[in-house]
Design a protein around this motif. Structure first.
Motif, PDB file in Angstrom:
ATOM      1  N   LEU A 168       0.808  -1.211   0.000  1.00 52.32           N
ATOM      2  CA  LEU A 168       0.000   0.000   0.000  1.00 52.32           C
ATOM      3  C   LEU A 168       0.847   1.269   0.000  1.00 52.32           C
ATOM      4  CD1 LEU A 168      -2.752   1.408   0.171  1.00 52.32           C
ATOM      5  CD2 LEU A 168      -2.614   1.196   2.661  1.00 52.32           C
ATOM      6  N   ASP A 169       1.878   1.333   0.857  1.00 56.62           N
ATOM      7  CA  ASP A 169       2.668   2.570   0.944  1.00 56.62           C
ATOM      8  C   ASP A 169       3.410   2.854  -0.359  1.00 56.62           C
ATOM      9  OD1 ASP A 169       4.233   0.325   1.431  1.00 56.62           O
ATOM     10  OD2 ASP A 169       5.591   1.369   2.793  1.00 56.62           O
ATOM     11  N   ASP A 170       3.956   1.818  -0.999  1.00 58.69           N
ATOM     12  CA  ASP A 170       4.655   2.022  -2.269  1.00 58.69           C
ATOM     13  C   ASP A 170       3.691   2.486  -3.356  1.00 58.69           C
ATOM     14  OD1 ASP A 170       7.103   1.310  -1.224  1.00 58.69           O
ATOM     15  OD2 ASP A 170       6.944  -0.788  -1.811  1.00 58.69           O
ATOM     16  N   THR A 171       2.507   1.910  -3.375  1.00 54.97           N
ATOM     17  CA  THR A 171       1.523   2.288  -4.391  1.00 54.97           C
ATOM     18  C   THR A 171       1.050   3.720  -4.179  1.00 54.97           C
ATOM     19  OG1 THR A 171       0.771   0.029  -4.783  1.00 54.97           O
ATOM     20  CG2 THR A 171      -0.782   1.783  -5.289  1.00 54.97           C
ATOM     21  N   LEU A 172       0.769   4.100  -2.950  1.00 55.88           N
ATOM     22  CA  LEU A 172       0.335   5.466  -2.673  1.00 55.88           C
ATOM     23  C   LEU A 172       1.433   6.472  -3.008  1.00 55.88           C
ATOM     24  CD1 LEU A 172      -1.602   5.029   0.695  1.00 55.88           C
ATOM     25  CD2 LEU A 172      -2.584   5.501  -1.559  1.00 55.88           C
ATOM     26  N   ALA A 210       0.312   5.296   5.613  1.00 52.66           N
ATOM     27  CA  ALA A 210       0.436   3.908   5.165  1.00 52.66           C
ATOM     28  C   ALA A 210       1.800   3.327   5.504  1.00 52.66           C
ATOM     29  CB  ALA A 210       0.193   3.826   3.660  1.00 52.66           C
ATOM     30  N   ALA A 211       2.839   4.173   5.545  1.00 49.54           N
ATOM     31  CA  ALA A 211       4.193   3.703   5.840  1.00 49.54           C
ATOM     32  C   ALA A 211       4.307   3.134   7.249  1.00 49.54           C
ATOM     33  CB  ALA A 211       5.194   4.837   5.645  1.00 49.54           C
ATOM     34  N   GLU A 212       3.389   3.504   8.123  1.00 45.79           N
ATOM     35  CA  GLU A 212       3.416   2.992   9.494  1.00 45.79           C
ATOM     36  C   GLU A 212       2.925   1.553   9.585  1.00 45.79           C
ATOM     37  OE1 GLU A 212       1.143   5.648  11.872  1.00 45.79           O
ATOM     38  OE2 GLU A 212       2.469   7.368  11.533  1.00 45.79           O
ATOM     39  N   GLY A 213       2.320   1.075   8.500  1.00 48.95           N
ATOM     40  CA  GLY A 213       1.840  -0.305   8.467  1.00 48.95           C
ATOM     41  C   GLY A 213       0.331  -0.379   8.531  1.00 48.95           C
ATOM     42  N   VAL A 214      -0.256  -1.051   7.558  1.00 47.75           N
ATOM     43  CA  VAL A 214      -1.703  -1.200   7.489  1.00 47.75           C
ATOM     44  C   VAL A 214      -2.024  -2.669   7.240  1.00 47.75           C
ATOM     45  CG1 VAL A 214      -3.795  -0.540   6.249  1.00 47.75           C
ATOM     46  CG2 VAL A 214      -1.982   1.136   6.582  1.00 47.75           C
ATOM     47  N   ARG A 215      -3.074  -3.163   7.884  1.00 48.12           N
ATOM     48  CA  ARG A 215      -3.444  -4.568   7.725  1.00 48.12           C
ATOM     49  C   ARG A 215      -4.844  -4.676   7.143  1.00 48.12           C
ATOM     50  NH1 ARG A 215      -2.245  -7.597  13.307  1.00 48.12           N
ATOM     51  NH2 ARG A 215      -2.661  -9.382  11.942  1.00 48.12           N
ATOM     52  N   GLY A 216      -5.159  -5.860   6.606  1.00 45.87           N
ATOM     53  CA  GLY A 216      -6.504  -6.136   6.147  1.00 45.87           C
ATOM     54  C   GLY A 216      -6.685  -6.001   4.643  1.00 45.87           C
ATOM     55  N   GLU A 217      -7.925  -6.173   4.200  1.00 45.95           N
ATOM     56  CA  GLU A 217      -8.286  -6.044   2.787  1.00 45.95           C
ATOM     57  C   GLU A 217      -8.382  -4.561   2.446  1.00 45.95           C
ATOM     58  OE1 GLU A 217      -8.710  -8.557   0.688  1.00 45.95           O
ATOM     59  OE2 GLU A 217      -8.413 -10.145   2.187  1.00 45.95           O
ATOM     60  N   ILE A 218      -7.729  -4.165   1.352  1.00 45.18           N
ATOM     61  CA  ILE A 218      -7.606  -2.741   1.022  1.00 45.18           C
ATOM     62  C   ILE A 218      -8.264  -2.420  -0.322  1.00 45.18           C
ATOM     63  CG2 ILE A 218      -6.000  -0.847   0.565  1.00 45.18           C
ATOM     64  CD1 ILE A 218      -5.836  -1.818   3.415  1.00 45.18           C
ATOM     65  N   THR A 219      -9.053  -1.337  -0.327  1.00 49.07           N
ATOM     66  CA  THR A 219      -9.574  -0.755  -1.560  1.00 49.07           C
ATOM     67  C   THR A 219      -9.208   0.726  -1.561  1.00 49.07           C
ATOM     68  OG1 THR A 219     -11.459  -2.291  -1.538  1.00 49.07           O
ATOM     69  CG2 THR A 219     -11.600  -0.394  -3.016  1.00 49.07           C
ATOM     70  N   ILE A 220      -8.617   1.195  -2.650  1.00 54.93           N
ATOM     71  CA  ILE A 220      -8.195   2.595  -2.762  1.00 54.93           C
ATOM     72  C   ILE A 220      -9.112   3.308  -3.749  1.00 54.93           C
ATOM     73  CG2 ILE A 220      -6.288   4.172  -3.275  1.00 54.93           C
ATOM     74  CD1 ILE A 220      -4.385   1.753  -3.006  1.00 54.93           C
ATOM     75  N   VAL A 221      -9.615   4.460  -3.347  1.00 55.25           N
ATOM     76  CA  VAL A 221     -10.432   5.288  -4.234  1.00 55.25           C
ATOM     77  C   VAL A 221      -9.693   6.605  -4.427  1.00 55.25           C
ATOM     78  CG1 VAL A 221     -12.696   6.320  -4.637  1.00 55.25           C
ATOM     79  CG2 VAL A 221     -12.513   4.235  -3.262  1.00 55.25           C
TER      80      VAL A 221
END
Length: 300
Positions: A168-172, A210-221
């Protein structure tokens, strides 16, 4: 008589969201093709359903090989129910190959509408939902991911992506660079589940979170590109757009001309912005910026 292929939506979190018809279809199907048979068993137990039909696995690893078998069952009159781990089959999940095979054989295809992470995330994002496009999972490799993002950098419709939490952090960060750090977005995590969270902000604000760490299923809008006029685009944005086009393979002259056309500006103004950025030490690809667009050189 041929059978029927039924695509059934399954809960993306809360099992109470299961559509009423799902239990009836699970009980009546001749064959149930499930992305994960263990998850299917948990779902049938939660819905208090005992499937009467045969249960087979149907996931990314065996989708191509199993599709002909299921298509033959459909051609023989079977009612085949396709379910994935969450949401609607075929939406970044197995299903497309089987639907295509059924359509080719003129077999009826229908669906049991159900929960969708795409639509749920759109609805709660707070971003425009009148027009949107779903981009699925971004490529895993950084270079391919950046290239894919460049393709939609100027897309004005709201963009929806799925992503793995560890990427997630790399994509954002890539989105902030290519779309612009001020573009608004929402990261929707664990939708309809106990720890549901919707984090809203600009892409620039979401990167450190996001760089702090995120868990779970992710959807980005992600908000679509703004309709920009000449007075709305500063020199930095003009240079950024030229650089994106150059990285995609365009020559500088063509990139400058295209950006000028998009912004409704003279090509000379975009060229001057690129030159100023180079002189200020902002990397712009080739060392030489070359002659100004439309510069006329005659020698007779």
């Amino acid at each position: 008589m041929t059978g029927t292929l039924v695509l059934a939506g399954t809960p993306i979190g809360d099992v109470a969201d299961a559509p009423p018809r799902l239990a009836a279809e699970l009980a009546a199907a001749d064959v149930i093709a499930a992305e994960d048979t263990r998850r299917l068993r948990r779902l049938t137990q939660a819905l208090d359903v005992t499937p009467a039909g045969r249960i087979v696995s149907y996931f990314e690893g065996n989708e191509a090989a199993r599709t002909p078998e299921l298509a033959d069952a459909l051609a023989g009159g079977a009612r085949v129910l396709l379910v994935t781990d969450a949401g609607m089959p075929s939406v970044s999940d197995p299903g497309y190959r089987l639907v295509a095979a059924a359509v080719e054989r003129d077999i009826k295809v229908t669906a049991v509408p159900g929960p969708s992470a795409v639509l749920t995330a759109l609805a709660v994002s707070g971003l425009p939902v009148d027009r949107f496009c779903f981009e699925g999972f971004p490529p895993r490799k950084a270079g391919e991911r950046r290239s894919r993002l460049r393709e939609v950098a100027d897309e004005r419709r709201t963009l929806v992506y799925f992503e793995a939490p560890h990427r997630l952090d790399d994509t954002l960060a890539a989105m902030a660079e290519i779309f612009g750090a001020e573009r608004r977005a929402a990261v929707c995590r664990e939708l309809t589940k106990t720890y549901e969270e919707v984090k809203r902000g600009t892409l620039g604000e979401l990167v450190p979170w996001a760089a702090e760490g995120v868990r779970g299923e992710i959807t980005i809008v992600v908000e679509g590109a703004p309709e920009s006029g000449p007075q709305e685009l500063g020199a930095e944005e003009l240079v950024r757009r030229v650089r994106i086009r150059e990285e995609a393979g365009e020559r500088r002259k063509e990139a400058i001309a295209a950006v000028a056309a998009e912004a409704g500006l003279p090509k000379r103004e975009v060229f001057d912005a690129v030159v100023a950025a180079k002189n200020a030490g902002v990397g712009q690809g080739p060392e030489s910026v070359g002659p100004a667009p439309d510069a006329v050189k005659t020698k007779r």
